[in-house]
Write an enzyme that holds these catalytic residues in place. Structure first.
Site, PDB file in Angstrom:
ATOM      1  N   LYS A  80      40.474  38.559  46.834  1.00 20.41           N
ATOM      2  CA  LYS A  80      39.951  39.690  46.067  1.00 20.41           C
ATOM      3  C   LYS A  80      38.428  39.573  45.934  1.00 20.41           C
ATOM      4  O   LYS A  80      37.898  38.466  45.791  1.00 20.41           O
ATOM      5  CB  LYS A  80      40.627  39.704  44.686  1.00 20.41           C
ATOM      6  CG  LYS A  80      40.313  40.932  43.840  1.00 20.41           C
ATOM      7  CD  LYS A  80      41.136  40.915  42.546  1.00 20.41           C
ATOM      8  CE  LYS A  80      40.860  42.091  41.650  1.00 20.41           C
ATOM      9  NZ  LYS A  80      41.695  42.098  40.429  1.00 20.41           N
ATOM     10  N   SER A 155      44.366  46.238  39.358  1.00 22.29           N
ATOM     11  CA  SER A 155      43.143  46.353  40.107  1.00 22.29           C
ATOM     12  C   SER A 155      43.151  45.614  41.443  1.00 22.29           C
ATOM     13  O   SER A 155      42.319  45.892  42.298  1.00 22.29           O
ATOM     14  CB  SER A 155      41.963  45.836  39.267  1.00 22.29           C
ATOM     15  OG  SER A 155      42.096  44.451  39.009  1.00 22.29           O
ATOM     16  N   SER A 179      46.876  43.131  36.676  1.00 14.51           N
ATOM     17  CA  SER A 179      46.274  43.489  37.964  1.00 14.51           C
ATOM     18  C   SER A 179      46.797  42.764  39.194  1.00 14.51           C
ATOM     19  O   SER A 179      46.482  43.156  40.310  1.00 14.51           O
ATOM     20  CB  SER A 179      44.768  43.297  37.908  1.00 14.51           C
ATOM     21  OG  SER A 179      44.203  44.422  37.298  1.00 14.51           O
TER      22      SER A 179
HETATM   23  N1  GLN Z   1      45.085  47.978  34.413  1.00 14.77           N
HETATM   24  C1  GLN Z   1      44.544  47.055  33.474  1.00 14.77           C
HETATM   25  C2  GLN Z   1      43.171  47.499  33.047  1.00 14.77           C
HETATM   26  O1  GLN Z   1      42.752  48.488  33.501  1.00 14.77           O
HETATM   27  C3  GLN Z   1      44.557  45.665  34.013  1.00 14.77           C
HETATM   28  C4  GLN Z   1      43.330  45.226  34.701  1.00 14.77           C
HETATM   29  C5  GLN Z   1      43.383  43.818  35.173  1.00 14.77           C
HETATM   30  O2  GLN Z   1      44.385  43.116  35.026  1.00 14.77           O
HETATM   31  N2  GLN Z   1      42.278  43.360  35.723  1.00 14.77           N
HETATM   32  O3  GLN Z   1      42.522  46.861  32.257  1.00 14.77           O
END
Ligand code: GLN
Length: 475
Positions: A80, A155, A179
């Protein structure tokens, strides 16, 4: 040499084939690069494919010939874009870091290097990991390999799609509120959020420091466990890390599975609930006892997360000031430089969260929001501790819906935040959690993957892996 079938191969099989001399890392890496060349223009899982992957594979084959074989020797993977690899760009899919080159390796990356893994490239994500669809990337959305009109989740959408499109044997993502797990569920792969402190956060760009963990994305639970073991452990560079004896633990009794039925109500798609019930039946059929449990404060999780996380985001984003890293835009004076740089470099969602976080931390509202949220966070954690007196694993769906259409939730941040309803609790409590592919929902002529989530006791990834393997038929 036989043709390599990337649709079915796993880390364990590839390692066995390289060991027996049936396959080289160069041949395997070439096969992945060819697949990426074919699929990435549609899917946009990778932001960059590294030009030194073949050279690394050659070096790995040499090491093997010399008898030096690491745990992931010659295995191609994807990383990532918020995890640092020395000398490579790490942009967090943000304009503000578009040309930023990492000056050191993240601990997880140096562990993978020591184990002999090959880095194919860096994967797309929501900017600074803020989002659940990869639509917040400054470099275009990642499309779901099962339906190109739909999101891959987020994400870590690029990492999950890279594995699902057969474009890497495994990938690393980061998980602050789901994410790793939610995109894994949308893309039909296995994703783990380890116990807080199991994997070093050194070299992963901080989003919510009390919530963040790096996690592996794989095709099988067996592979996931192997990657977890490779990247976890105590690290002097991250004071919150735990020694490896304290994580990856297996219970020595037959695990009992708890189901918080009261929490599986409104807002969950029928397909998801039906699939969840079928998964629970499957677990019962293979001999697990399931019981209903109560988590009285769990319905506050999302609210607590969307106070604590932006608070931490607002402070972590302060370092991007146009001086230390990346983009710099000249203003009338130094304060104006900050404003102009941050305005030009950050996307809408990042700005929204900095504003929210600054608000909940401001002196007039700190007690009303941030302190209260922290108190409720403790109550939620206590609920889990209590539930784990009678059960070993808590099962929920990973997400309330299968992959949604690109653009569907763009103008409605709250409905996007609701996607995280089942995942944020593991981050708030520090508990380990995994998403397993559990079947499909029909959408027109497309089959969209669904995910089953297991949350485990603190440090008990082993138990999650054991039950996960039997659920997936890997044992
Ligand atoms: N969807 C969640 C957010 O928008 C999780 C993001 C993440 O785990 N980095 O914060």
């Amino acid at each position: 040499m036989n043709k390599i079938d990337l649709t079915t191969i796993t880390v364990s099989e590839a390692s066995a084939k390289m060991k027996s001399g049936e396959m080289t890392s160069v041949a395997l890496t070439e096969a992945y690069l060819a697949q990426i060349e074919k699929s990435n223009k549609d899917i946009n899982a990778y932001l960059e494919v590294f030009d030194d992957a073949i050279a690394s594979a050659k070096a790995s084959d040499k090491r093997r010939a010399a008898g030096k074989v690491g745990a992931l020797e010659g295995i191609p993977c994807a990383i990532k874009d918020n995890i640092l690899i020395k000398g490579k760009i790490a942009s967090s899919a943000s304009k503000i870091l578009e040309n930023y080159h990492a000056t050191y390796d993240a601990t997880a990356v140096s562990k993978l290097k020591d184990a002999g893994a090959i880095f194919l490239g860096r994967t797309n994500m929501d900017e600074f990991a803020m989002g659940g669809s990869t639509e917040n990337s400054a470099f275009g959305v990642t499309r779901n390999p099962y339906d190109l009109e739909r999101v891959a989740g987020g994400s870590s959408g690029g990492s999950a799609a890279a594995v699902a499109m057969n474009g890497a044997l495994f990938a690393l993502g980061s998980d602050t509120g789901g994410s790793v797990r939610q995109p894994s569920s949308f893309c039909g792969v296995v994703g783990l959020k380890p116990t807080y402190g199991a994997v070093s956060r050194y070299g992963v760009m901080a989003m919510g420091s009390s919530l963040d963990q790096i996690g592996p994305i794989t095709k099988t639970v067996t592979d996931n466990e192997l990657i977890f073991k490779t990247i976890s452990g105590k690290d002097d560079k991250d004071g919150t890390t735990l020694s490896s004896e304290k994580t990856g633990i297996h219970t020595n009794r037959k695990p009992v599975i708890g189901i918080p039925r009261h929490f599986l109500g409104e807002g969950i798609k029928k397909d998801v609930l039906d699939n969840f019930d079928a998964s629970i039946k499957r677990l019962e059929n293979i001999g697990y006892k399931t019981v209903e449990i109560e988590l009285p404060n769990i319905s506050y999780s999302l609210m607590v997360y969307y106070i604590v996380m932006p608070a931490e985001v607002s402070s972590n984003m302060a370092r991007f000031d146009g001086v230390k890293y990346g983009l710099h835009v000249d203003g009338a004076n130094i304060i104006d430089d900050y404003f102009k740089t941050r305005r030009a470099g950050f996307g809408r969602e990042v700005i929204r969260r900095i504003l929210l976080g600054t608000y909940v931390l401001s002196s007039g509202y700190y007690d009303a929001y941030y302190n209260r949220a922290n108190a409720v966070r403790k109550m939620i954690t206590d609920d889990f501790v209590k539930a784990f007196e009678t059960v070993d694993i808590i099962a929920t769906p990973t997400a309330p819906s299968p992959a949604f259409r690109i653009g569907e939730k763009n103008n409605d941040p709250v409905s996007m935040y609701l996607e995280d309803i089942f995942t944020v609790t593991a981050n708030l409590t520090g508990l380990p959690a995994i998403s397993l592919p559990s079947g499909f929902a029909k959408a027109g002529d497309k089959d969209l993957p669904l995910g089953l989530q297991f949350i485990g006791k603190f440090g008990e990834e082993g138990t999650i892996f054991d039950v996960g393997k039997s659920f997936m038929g890997e044992v």
